[in-house]
Scaffold this motif. Structure first.
Motif, mmCIF file in Angstrom:
data_model
loop_
_atom_site.group_PDB
_atom_site.id
_atom_site.type_symbol
_atom_site.label_atom_id
_atom_site.label_comp_id
_atom_site.label_asym_id
_atom_site.label_seq_id
_atom_site.Cartn_x
_atom_site.Cartn_y
_atom_site.Cartn_z
ATOM 1 N N TRP A 6 0.847 -1.189 0.000
ATOM 2 C CA TRP A 6 0.000 0.000 0.000
ATOM 3 C C TRP A 6 0.885 1.242 0.000
ATOM 4 C CZ3 TRP A 6 -0.916 4.445 2.585
ATOM 5 C CH2 TRP A 6 -2.095 5.118 2.250
ATOM 6 N N PRO A 7 0.637 2.248 -0.881
ATOM 7 C CA PRO A 7 -0.437 2.256 -1.888
ATOM 8 C C PRO A 7 -0.226 1.188 -2.956
ATOM 9 C CG PRO A 7 0.675 4.422 -1.723
ATOM 10 C CD PRO A 7 1.470 3.477 -0.923
ATOM 11 N N GLU A 8 -1.333 0.718 -3.545
ATOM 12 C CA GLU A 8 -1.233 -0.332 -4.547
ATOM 13 C C GLU A 8 -0.543 0.174 -5.813
ATOM 14 O OE1 GLU A 8 -5.023 -1.956 -5.351
ATOM 15 O OE2 GLU A 8 -5.353 -2.695 -3.317
ATOM 16 N N ASN A 9 -0.901 1.370 -6.253
ATOM 17 C CA ASN A 9 -0.307 1.963 -7.460
ATOM 18 C C ASN A 9 0.207 3.365 -7.130
ATOM 19 O OD1 ASN A 9 -1.081 -0.129 -9.546
ATOM 20 N ND2 ASN A 9 -3.111 0.405 -8.734
ATOM 21 N N PRO A 10 1.333 3.445 -6.472
ATOM 22 C CA PRO A 10 1.819 4.743 -6.013
ATOM 23 C C PRO A 10 2.250 5.648 -7.164
ATOM 24 C CG PRO A 10 3.441 3.040 -5.583
ATOM 25 C CD PRO A 10 2.208 2.338 -6.061
ATOM 26 N N VAL A 11 2.068 6.941 -6.957
ATOM 27 C CA VAL A 11 2.470 7.972 -7.916
ATOM 28 C C VAL A 11 3.382 8.944 -7.192
ATOM 29 C CG1 VAL A 11 1.676 9.862 -9.388
ATOM 30 C CG2 VAL A 11 0.352 7.738 -9.247
ATOM 31 N N VAL A 12 4.535 9.244 -7.795
ATOM 32 C CA VAL A 12 5.503 10.116 -7.137
ATOM 33 C C VAL A 12 6.185 10.995 -8.181
ATOM 34 C CG1 VAL A 12 7.344 8.398 -7.280
ATOM 35 C CG2 VAL A 12 7.473 10.208 -5.561
ATOM 36 N N GLU A 13 6.495 12.226 -7.804
ATOM 37 C CA GLU A 13 7.212 13.133 -8.699
ATOM 38 C C GLU A 13 8.674 12.732 -8.796
ATOM 39 O OE1 GLU A 13 7.781 17.944 -9.477
ATOM 40 O OE2 GLU A 13 7.046 17.216 -7.530
ATOM 41 N N PHE A 14 9.243 12.902 -9.982
ATOM 42 C CA PHE A 14 10.649 12.585 -10.210
ATOM 43 C C PHE A 14 11.508 13.349 -9.200
ATOM 44 C CE2 PHE A 14 14.776 13.191 -12.255
ATOM 45 C CZ PHE A 14 15.071 11.904 -12.677
ATOM 46 N N GLY A 15 12.355 12.567 -8.464
ATOM 47 C CA GLY A 15 13.198 13.155 -7.428
ATOM 48 C C GLY A 15 12.529 13.242 -6.077
ATOM 49 N N GLY A 16 11.252 12.824 -5.988
ATOM 50 C CA GLY A 16 10.507 12.924 -4.743
ATOM 51 C C GLY A 16 10.668 11.700 -3.859
ATOM 52 N N SER A 17 9.823 11.629 -2.795
ATOM 53 C CA SER A 17 9.882 10.556 -1.803
ATOM 54 C C SER A 17 8.532 9.872 -1.697
ATOM 55 C CB SER A 17 10.295 11.113 -0.434
ATOM 56 O OG SER A 17 11.563 11.738 -0.507
ATOM 57 N N LEU A 18 8.559 8.656 -1.121
ATOM 58 C CA LEU A 18 7.351 7.842 -1.030
ATOM 59 C C LEU A 18 7.477 6.901 0.150
ATOM 60 C CD1 LEU A 18 4.714 6.606 -2.346
ATOM 61 C CD2 LEU A 18 6.254 5.100 -3.613
ATOM 62 N N ILE A 19 6.403 6.732 0.922
ATOM 63 C CA ILE A 19 6.351 5.715 1.983
ATOM 64 C C ILE A 19 5.536 4.539 1.466
ATOM 65 C CG2 ILE A 19 5.486 5.141 4.282
ATOM 66 C CD1 ILE A 19 6.160 7.939 5.161
ATOM 67 N N LEU A 20 6.147 3.353 1.521
ATOM 68 C CA LEU A 20 5.540 2.137 0.982
ATOM 69 C C LEU A 20 5.398 1.130 2.113
ATOM 70 C CD1 LEU A 20 4.633 1.085 -1.816
ATOM 71 C CD2 LEU A 20 6.868 -0.011 -2.002
ATOM 72 N N ASN A 21 4.197 0.566 2.266
ATOM 73 C CA ASN A 21 3.922 -0.406 3.321
ATOM 74 C C ASN A 21 3.769 -1.787 2.704
ATOM 75 O OD1 ASN A 21 2.468 -2.073 5.276
ATOM 76 N ND2 ASN A 21 2.187 -0.171 6.444
ATOM 77 N N CYS A 22 4.645 -2.720 3.089
ATOM 78 C CA CYS A 22 4.552 -4.115 2.644
ATOM 79 C C CYS A 22 3.891 -4.941 3.755
ATOM 80 C CB CYS A 22 5.942 -4.690 2.369
ATOM 81 S SG CYS A 22 6.847 -3.849 1.044
ATOM 82 N N SER A 23 2.946 -5.812 3.380
ATOM 83 C CA SER A 23 2.259 -6.638 4.376
ATOM 84 C C SER A 23 2.019 -8.027 3.806
ATOM 85 C CB SER A 23 0.935 -5.995 4.793
ATOM 86 O OG SER A 23 0.085 -5.850 3.666
ATOM 87 N N THR A 24 1.703 -8.971 4.695
ATOM 88 C CA THR A 24 1.462 -10.356 4.282
ATOM 89 C C THR A 24 0.346 -10.963 5.114
ATOM 90 O OG1 THR A 24 2.468 -12.549 4.013
ATOM 91 C CG2 THR A 24 3.251 -11.213 5.863
#
Length: 423
Positions: free
Chosen positions: A47-65
């Motif tokens: 999550w997010p399933e289909n993340p969108v981020v600006e070039f050079g930007g940052s993103l928090i990604l959550n992996c779960s099982t």
């Protein structure tokens, strides 16, 4: 027996245990849609399933099982990452300075009791918003002809999410999309649109706009070019040139050049030349007609070209005419002596006052009186010698030259009178 009320410490411990249970239950409900049975294979999600981020930007990604017996897990990526949180069945990572146009990080977990748990690849859309949209300078257009409008969008990605729209008078002319564009990196985009000009298009505003639509996961960016005004030109036929086919040296003549059915007539640009000389003219405009009038003062005999060039927007049309400039001698008739006794010799001479401007052998000249032609030639000077008689008193002598121009005779003459007296 009477029940003993619980102590304050026991109540607090019970509340904390209940809170931990609720939080764990809620997290499981969010991240784990269904608990696997002993036979079900655990799966991994992000999550997010289909993340969108600006070039050079940052993103928090959550992996779960869905695995309840996780032994280890992480995020496989070549991007800069930082652990920012974890739980029994999840891990969160911060991805910084994302400058890869096609990053595909992979969430993975190892689950006790299961040999292989399939990792989950995360499809990140990296974008660069359009910041500059330019419409190439729009040319002046001749009505009925097709022209290209060119729109330029600089350094945008992903192009498959881009659309470019041309507008005229606030109405859409055409929209171009790029769903089949495969490359993910930023690039310049050039789009052309054909426009056939009509007279009513004159003065209309045209522009183009670019939209980068990343919804629903991301934002919508819209940027427009500056407006430009259309100029539609009507210029159906060549100019009409009115002039004499022959002119005499040093004699002013009027020439006229006219265009009809033109639009906008007031913007017509004239140029009138006679030989190598550019003429000064007066211009008049009435509705869809424009007229230029000029005076021509030929200075050299011979064949000359009269030219009228009219420009209106991208259209230039020319009319030409040939002018035969001729020169007649400037006649001077001399009787010497003009007053003489009877039976005295008299000379009658006809000369050219400006022989340097006269073409020789192009004319015929003659001296005559009441008795008829006394002498003729195709050159000047022309001489007649005679003996004055009493009957010659008051006799008028004339000198005449004739030149054939465009099949018609052109003449010039001068006269002088002889005086004879008795001694």
């Amino acid at each position: 027996s009477r029940a003993t009320p619980p102590s304050g410490g026991s109540i607090i411990d019970a509340v904390m245990q209940l809170w931990r249970f609720c939080v764990g239950f809620l997290w499981s409900a969010v991240t784990l849609p269904a608990q696997p049975t002993a036979q079900e294979q655990p799966f991994v999600s992000a999550w997010p399933e289909n993340p969108v981020v600006e070039f050079g930007g940052s993103l928090i990604l959550n992996c779960s099982t869905t695995c309840q017996t996780v032994s280890s897990g992480s995020l496989e990526t070549n991007l800069e990452k930082e652990d920012v949180g974890e739980g029994p069945t999840w891990k969160a990572f911060r991805l910084d300075n994302i400058t890869d146009w096609d990053p595909v990080p992979s969430c993975y977990f190892k689950c006790a009791g299961f040999k292989d748990v399939r990792p989950h690849r995360v499809n990140i859309t990296v974008y660069r918003a359009p910041t500059r949209v330019e419409l190439d300078p729009v040319p002046e257009m001749e009505v009925g002809k097709a022209y290209n409008l060119t729109c330029r969008v600089s350094n945008v990605a992903p192009i498959r999410n881009l659309s470019v729209t041309f507008l005229k008078g606030g109405q859409k002319l055409h929209t171009r999309t790029f769903e089949k564009h495969v490359a993910r990196e930023a690039n310049d985009v050039v789009v052309k649109q054909t426009l056939t000009a009509e007279q009513h298009d004159h003065g209309e505003e045209v522009s183009c706009s670019a939209a980068l639509d990343l919804r629903p996961e991301g934002p919508l960016f819209e940027v427009a070019s500056h407006n430009q005004s259309l100029k539609a030109i009507v210029f159906p036929s060549a100019p009409w040139l009115s002039h004499l086919s022959s002119m005499e040296v040093n004699i002013n003549e009027t020439v006229t050049c006219e265009v009809t059915g033109v639009f906008p007539a007031e913007e017509a640009q004239f140029e009138l030349t006679f030989g190598e000389e550019r003429l000064t003219f007066d211009m008049n405009v009435e509705e869809n007609r424009a007229t230029a009038r000029a005076l021509v003062l030929p200075s050299v005999a011979g064949d000359h070209t009269l030219k009228c060039t009219v420009s209106l927007g991208p259209v230039t049309r020319t009319a030409e005419g040939k002018v035969n400039v001729y020169s007649l001698p400037g006649l001077v008739l001399t009787i010497s002596p003009q007053g003489t006794p009877v039976d005295n010799h008299v000379d009658v001479v006809c000369e050219d006052s400006h022989p340097q401007d006269t073409q020789p052998h192009t004319f015929s000249a003659q001296i005559q009186n009441s008795k008829g032609v006394l002498e003729s030639s195709d050159t000047l000077p022309l001489r007649v010698a005679l003996m004055a008689g009493e009957e010659d008193n008051g006799e008028e002598f004339t000198c005449q030259v004739e030149l054939v121009v465009d099949g018609r005779p052109v003449r010039r003459k001068t006269a002088a009178t002889l005086t004879v007296f008795c001694e």
